[in-house]
Design an enzyme around this catalytic site. Sequence first.
Site, PDB file in Angstrom:
ATOM      1  N   TYR A  41      36.902 -39.420  18.337  1.00 35.65           N
ATOM      2  CA  TYR A  41      38.113 -39.224  17.541  1.00 35.65           C
ATOM      3  C   TYR A  41      39.338 -39.349  18.439  1.00 35.65           C
ATOM      4  O   TYR A  41      39.238 -39.657  19.619  1.00 35.65           O
ATOM      5  CB  TYR A  41      38.046 -37.887  16.797  1.00 35.65           C
ATOM      6  CG  TYR A  41      36.966 -37.888  15.730  1.00 35.65           C
ATOM      7  CD1 TYR A  41      37.211 -38.386  14.455  1.00 35.65           C
ATOM      8  CD2 TYR A  41      35.686 -37.438  16.013  1.00 35.65           C
ATOM      9  CE1 TYR A  41      36.218 -38.417  13.488  1.00 35.65           C
ATOM     10  CE2 TYR A  41      34.681 -37.465  15.050  1.00 35.65           C
ATOM     11  CZ  TYR A  41      34.962 -37.962  13.792  1.00 35.65           C
ATOM     12  OH  TYR A  41      33.962 -37.992  12.843  1.00 35.65           O
ATOM     13  N   ARG A  86      36.488 -28.987  22.023  1.00 36.62           N
ATOM     14  CA  ARG A  86      35.160 -29.633  21.946  1.00 36.62           C
ATOM     15  C   ARG A  86      35.249 -31.002  22.604  1.00 36.62           C
ATOM     16  O   ARG A  86      36.110 -31.811  22.253  1.00 36.62           O
ATOM     17  CB  ARG A  86      34.731 -29.779  20.491  1.00 36.62           C
ATOM     18  CG  ARG A  86      33.333 -30.342  20.366  1.00 36.62           C
ATOM     19  CD  ARG A  86      32.833 -30.333  18.922  1.00 36.62           C
ATOM     20  NE  ARG A  86      31.463 -29.872  18.888  1.00 36.62           N
ATOM     21  CZ  ARG A  86      30.505 -30.425  18.131  1.00 36.62           C
ATOM     22  NH1 ARG A  86      30.774 -31.414  17.312  1.00 36.62           N
ATOM     23  NH2 ARG A  86      29.277 -29.982  18.180  1.00 36.62           N
ATOM     24  N   GLY A 116      24.215 -27.315  14.574  1.00 33.64           N
ATOM     25  CA  GLY A 116      24.839 -28.045  13.475  1.00 33.64           C
ATOM     26  C   GLY A 116      23.887 -28.221  12.318  1.00 33.64           C
ATOM     27  O   GLY A 116      23.840 -27.409  11.385  1.00 33.64           O
ATOM     28  N   ARG A 117      23.055 -29.259  12.393  1.00 30.61           N
ATOM     29  CA  ARG A 117      22.153 -29.570  11.283  1.00 30.61           C
ATOM     30  C   ARG A 117      21.209 -28.425  10.913  1.00 30.61           C
ATOM     31  O   ARG A 117      20.963 -28.207   9.718  1.00 30.61           O
ATOM     32  CB  ARG A 117      21.359 -30.848  11.603  1.00 30.61           C
ATOM     33  CG  ARG A 117      22.228 -32.088  11.611  1.00 30.61           C
ATOM     34  CD  ARG A 117      21.547 -33.223  12.335  1.00 30.61           C
ATOM     35  NE  ARG A 117      21.348 -32.904  13.741  1.00 30.61           N
ATOM     36  CZ  ARG A 117      20.536 -33.551  14.564  1.00 30.61           C
ATOM     37  NH1 ARG A 117      19.827 -34.556  14.107  1.00 30.61           N
ATOM     38  NH2 ARG A 117      20.442 -33.205  15.837  1.00 30.61           N
TER      39      ARG A 117
HETATM   40  C1  LIG Z   1      27.128 -33.769   8.075  1.00 32.47           C
HETATM   41  C2  LIG Z   1      27.607 -33.621   9.485  1.00 32.47           C
HETATM   42  C3  LIG Z   1      28.964 -33.685   9.778  1.00 32.47           C
HETATM   43  C4  LIG Z   1      29.421 -33.555  11.075  1.00 32.47           C
HETATM   44  N1  LIG Z   1      30.753 -33.613  11.321  1.00 32.47           N
HETATM   45  C5  LIG Z   1      31.204 -33.447  12.570  1.00 32.47           C
HETATM   46  C6  LIG Z   1      32.590 -33.459  12.844  1.00 32.47           C
HETATM   47  O1  LIG Z   1      33.436 -33.616  11.949  1.00 32.47           O
HETATM   48  N2  LIG Z   1      32.972 -33.282  14.107  1.00 32.47           N
HETATM   49  C7  LIG Z   1      32.078 -33.095  15.120  1.00 32.47           C
HETATM   50  O2  LIG Z   1      32.471 -32.923  16.269  1.00 32.47           O
HETATM   51  N3  LIG Z   1      30.765 -33.082  14.900  1.00 32.47           N
HETATM   52  C8  LIG Z   1      30.314 -33.253  13.654  1.00 32.47           C
HETATM   53  N4  LIG Z   1      28.971 -33.263  13.432  1.00 32.47           N
HETATM   54  C9  LIG Z   1      28.058 -33.122  14.577  1.00 32.47           C
HETATM   55  C10 LIG Z   1      27.639 -31.673  14.761  1.00 32.47           C
HETATM   56  O3  LIG Z   1      28.766 -30.859  15.011  1.00 32.47           O
HETATM   57  C11 LIG Z   1      26.672 -31.532  15.933  1.00 32.47           C
HETATM   58  O4  LIG Z   1      27.313 -31.896  17.118  1.00 32.47           O
HETATM   59  C12 LIG Z   1      25.444 -32.402  15.757  1.00 32.47           C
HETATM   60  O5  LIG Z   1      24.878 -32.201  14.481  1.00 32.47           O
HETATM   61  C13 LIG Z   1      24.393 -32.092  16.840  1.00 32.47           C
HETATM   62  O6  LIG Z   1      24.036 -30.752  16.816  1.00 32.47           O
HETATM   63  P1  LIG Z   1      22.656 -30.272  16.105  1.00 32.47           P
HETATM   64  O7  LIG Z   1      21.540 -30.988  16.820  1.00 32.47           O
HETATM   65  O8  LIG Z   1      22.631 -28.782  16.304  1.00 32.47           O
HETATM   66  O9  LIG Z   1      22.749 -30.677  14.677  1.00 32.47           O
HETATM   67  C14 LIG Z   1      28.492 -33.380  12.127  1.00 32.47           C
HETATM   68  C15 LIG Z   1      27.129 -33.313  11.845  1.00 32.47           C
HETATM   69  C16 LIG Z   1      26.678 -33.446  10.549  1.00 32.47           C
HETATM   70  C17 LIG Z   1      25.204 -33.385  10.290  1.00 32.47           C
END
Ligand SMILES: Cc1cc2nc3c(=O)[nH]c(=O)nc-3n(C[C@H](O)[C@H](O)[C@H](O)COP(=O)(O)O)c2cc1C
Length: 263
Positions: free
Chosen positions: A79, A126, A217-218
Amino acid sequence: MAHGPPGPPDFLGGEPPVSASATIAPDFAHTPLGRKPFEMARAATLDDISRIVDDYGAAAERAKIAGSDGVQLHAANGYLVDQFLRSGTNLRDDDYGGSPENRTRFMREILERLIEVWGKDRVSVRLSPNGETQGCDDDNPPATFGAAAWVLEELGVSFLELRQPGPDGTFGCTDVPKQSDHIRKIYTGPVVLNSDYTAEQACAEVEAGKCEAVSFGRPYISNPDLAERIRTGAEWAPNVNVPASWYLPGPQGYIDYPALSGV
Ligand SMILES: Cc1cc2nc3c(=O)[nH]c(=O)nc-3n(C[C@H](O)[C@H](O)[C@H](O)COP(=O)(O)O)c2cc1C
């Protein structure tokens, strides 16, 4: 707090998005009307930069009015702030481009503004310091993110979150080494790590002194009661990776996973 990536002009009344330089992200942008190709950005003028710094200040004020506990500057994932940080998307030859220190200037100015509004203890950042994301990449991550870490150390931001996918990442993957050990030698505040963690791996990272916390996140999408499941050792519901509903309006795929009964 994110400002758009090189994106489709739907959001901007047909105007191209603003970036550090005239670059275009690969693949597709998620829009309320579905996936659309990215558009070529235009390079921010100095007036744009000053206006955008003001925008971040105004957003920080609004976050206060909205009752937020603080703000996190989104300087990750390709971004706008990331576009200024990384050598692959910042091709400028003014004070905002060139050396790693110059490429951190935009982030520093925004953070100074956020700190004016919130105080440093309520401002976090971040970063995604390893590997390509949305067309944003860097030829020397230790130099770039070392410089970024110095800014965060000097300003004393409250914590730093790092999204660092590994080679086997399930939502972005890269062979570029994780930068957290290097960053931690420079930024001495709390570090939160992210990407593809299980509860066991997260605990091991904290216990090994790699970070102070891990963010999820997920897993939080598919487990609305994730903290409780971690506390009780309950199984996690798997998240169906990249369901079609992600990034579209509506609750489907976001808030329709059940909590464990009785938890
Ligand atoms: C639907 C969705 C939307 C996301 N939107 C953002 C976002 O706007 N900004 C961001 O930095 N990361 C975003 N992410 C990434 C998550 O913040 C995170 O970094 C990523 O899912 C990896 O972490 P995890 O393995 O715990 O899911 C998004 C992830 C998902 C699944």
